[in-house]
Design a protein around this motif. Structure first.
Motif, PDB file in Angstrom:
ATOM      1  N   TRP A 164     -61.546 -41.197  35.704  1.00 40.39           N
ATOM      2  CA  TRP A 164     -61.727 -42.596  36.104  1.00 40.39           C
ATOM      3  C   TRP A 164     -62.568 -42.638  37.378  1.00 40.39           C
ATOM      4  O   TRP A 164     -62.204 -42.046  38.387  1.00 40.39           O
ATOM      5  N   VAL A 166     -64.906 -45.231  39.974  1.00 43.02           N
ATOM      6  CA  VAL A 166     -65.381 -46.555  40.381  1.00 43.02           C
ATOM      7  C   VAL A 166     -66.626 -46.351  41.239  1.00 43.02           C
ATOM      8  O   VAL A 166     -66.599 -45.618  42.225  1.00 43.02           O
ATOM      9  N   ASP A 168     -69.728 -47.662  43.604  1.00 42.01           N
ATOM     10  CA  ASP A 168     -70.002 -48.685  44.608  1.00 42.01           C
ATOM     11  C   ASP A 168     -71.452 -49.152  44.580  1.00 42.01           C
ATOM     12  O   ASP A 168     -71.738 -50.334  44.741  1.00 42.01           O
ATOM     13  N   LYS A 193     -67.427 -53.981  40.685  1.00 37.86           N
ATOM     14  CA  LYS A 193     -67.717 -52.564  40.535  1.00 37.86           C
ATOM     15  C   LYS A 193     -67.247 -52.076  39.165  1.00 37.86           C
ATOM     16  O   LYS A 193     -66.121 -52.366  38.753  1.00 37.86           O
ATOM     17  N   LEU A 195     -65.751 -49.715  36.287  1.00 31.14           N
ATOM     18  CA  LEU A 195     -64.819 -48.614  36.115  1.00 31.14           C
ATOM     19  C   LEU A 195     -65.347 -47.771  34.963  1.00 31.14           C
ATOM     20  O   LEU A 195     -65.418 -48.229  33.831  1.00 31.14           O
ATOM     21  N   ASN A 206     -68.673 -47.300  30.298  1.00 35.80           N
ATOM     22  CA  ASN A 206     -68.214 -48.370  31.183  1.00 35.80           C
ATOM     23  C   ASN A 206     -67.023 -49.051  30.520  1.00 35.80           C
ATOM     24  O   ASN A 206     -67.133 -49.559  29.405  1.00 35.80           O
ATOM     25  N   LYS A 209     -64.621 -54.001  34.686  1.00 39.67           N
ATOM     26  CA  LYS A 209     -65.246 -54.421  35.944  1.00 39.67           C
ATOM     27  C   LYS A 209     -64.131 -54.785  36.921  1.00 39.67           C
ATOM     28  O   LYS A 209     -63.236 -55.564  36.585  1.00 39.67           O
ATOM     29  N   LEU A 210     -64.197 -54.222  38.122  1.00 39.10           N
ATOM     30  CA  LEU A 210     -63.156 -54.439  39.117  1.00 39.10           C
ATOM     31  C   LEU A 210     -63.750 -55.049  40.383  1.00 39.10           C
ATOM     32  O   LEU A 210     -64.908 -54.795  40.720  1.00 39.10           O
ATOM     33  N   ASN A 213     -60.890 -53.432  46.743  1.00 41.14           N
ATOM     34  CA  ASN A 213     -60.213 -52.139  46.799  1.00 41.14           C
ATOM     35  C   ASN A 213     -58.767 -52.200  46.312  1.00 41.14           C
ATOM     36  O   ASN A 213     -58.254 -51.239  45.740  1.00 41.14           O
ATOM     37  N   ILE A 216     -58.792 -51.910  42.648  1.00 40.92           N
ATOM     38  CA  ILE A 216     -59.167 -50.548  42.273  1.00 40.92           C
ATOM     39  C   ILE A 216     -57.969 -49.613  42.373  1.00 40.92           C
ATOM     40  O   ILE A 216     -57.669 -48.849  41.449  1.00 40.92           O
ATOM     41  N   THR A 219     -55.451 -50.294  39.656  1.00 40.64           N
ATOM     42  CA  THR A 219     -55.923 -49.828  38.356  1.00 40.64           C
ATOM     43  C   THR A 219     -55.745 -48.325  38.213  1.00 40.64           C
ATOM     44  O   THR A 219     -55.267 -47.839  37.178  1.00 40.64           O
ATOM     45  N   MET A 280     -68.755 -43.876  45.684  1.00 37.18           N
ATOM     46  CA  MET A 280     -67.945 -43.696  44.479  1.00 37.18           C
ATOM     47  C   MET A 280     -66.593 -43.064  44.818  1.00 37.18           C
ATOM     48  O   MET A 280     -66.486 -42.221  45.692  1.00 37.18           O
TER      49      MET A 280
END
Length: 294
Positions: A164, A166, A168, A193, A195, A206, A209-210, A213, A216, A219, A280
């Motif tokens: 996983w 994320v 930036d 951002k 995921l 992909n 979408k998050l 923070n 994130i 998740t 990231m």
């Protein structure tokens, strides 16, 4: 039966001390920045992580290449000359042609050193996901597992690794063709951002979408809570691309909630970093189930 050496490559973003402790050899990978070519080793001896991301954030362009025969020859030959075999865990074929290059190198070198064996495995993993699989394999080897047994173990477990990420900086994903220019502009404007994960073919996908923070962190926690195998006993890997604060917060949160046994915090090297950009943050762990092709 001959003994063997476990080998991986420079995309397995595991801190160098673990390779040393487990006796794992690492094949460096090349990247070009400015007019200079560099080899990335696990100890970042030719360019530090800080320098790489400082220059990347300043707008310098980076390109990467797959490992060539001569690099394999330089790393593999001393092992073969000692009368040892090689089990090589390679970067995902879904993201690079390195695996195919390794098969050709192995075939040539086995002809040159008859009686020696080189087994190259497509891990279908990337970055710290590859690092986690290699780390676990190194522990198995240290515990006495034979090369044939470890080969079978890797094939059995490679699709149990969960990645996983994320990201930036959406511009690097746009440049790599992972998202459209419009999506990059809109996502940046909205603070959204992506995921990302790795699928059954070892390709980047992909998944969501998050924003923010807090979302994130929640998740990541939800993913390991629902899909991790005995996660409270696992040592997982938290990776970051010049984002140590977020990585530390993620590790702290996972530990506070009792979701993991421990976490190794790893810097994401230039090979992966050139495609995901600075900022990231990532989490990898293992499940008891194989990934399912969707």
């Amino acid at each position: 039966m001959a003994d063997y050496v476990l080998v991986t490559d420079g995309t397995a973003d595991l801190p160098g001390r673990y390779f040393e402790e487990l006796g794992i050899e690492v094949v460096p990978m090349e990247f070009l920045m400015g007019e200079t070519s560099y080899q990335h080793y696990s100890d970042a001896r030719e360019m530090s992580f800080d320098e790489f991301y400082t220059r990347l954030k300043a707008g310098e362009k980076v390109s990467t290449t797959q490992i060539n025969y001569y690099t394999y020859e330089k790393v593999f030959t001393p092992i073969l000359e000692k009368g040892l075999d090689i089990l090589y865990l390679c970067f995902s074929s879904g993201l690079s042609g390195t695996y195919q290059a390794s098969l050709l190198a192995a075939e040539t070198l086995m002809e040159k050193y008859p009686g020696r064996k080189i087994v190259s495995i497509d891990t279908l993993c990337a970055s710290i996901g590859e690092g986690l699989l290699v780390y676990r394999a190194g522990q198995m080897k240290k515990a006495g597992m034979s090369m044939k047994e470890l080969e079978a173990w890797v094939y059995e477990n490679r699709l149990k690794v969960r990645h996983w990420f994320v990201v930036d900086d959406l511009e690097h994903l746009r440049q790599g063709g992972r998202i459209s220019a419009a999506a990059a502009i809109l996502g940046t404007a909205l603070g959204v951002k992506p995921l990302l994960s790795v699928d059954t073919e070892g390709k980047l996908v992909n998944t969501a979408k998050l924003r923010g923070n807090k979302k994130i962190l929640e998740t990541f926690c939800q993913k390991i809570e629902t899909d991790g195998y005995k996660s409270s006993e696992q040592t997982v890997i938290v990776g970051h691309a010049a984002n140590p604060e977020m990585a530390a917060k993620l590790k702290e949160t996972l530990l506070e909630r009792g979701l993991i046994g421990d976490a190794i915090v790893a810097d994401i090297g230039p090979i992966i970093g050139s495609h995901v950009g600075a900022g990231m943050c990532a989490l990898v762990y293992t499940s008891d189930k194989d990934l399912v092709k969707e």
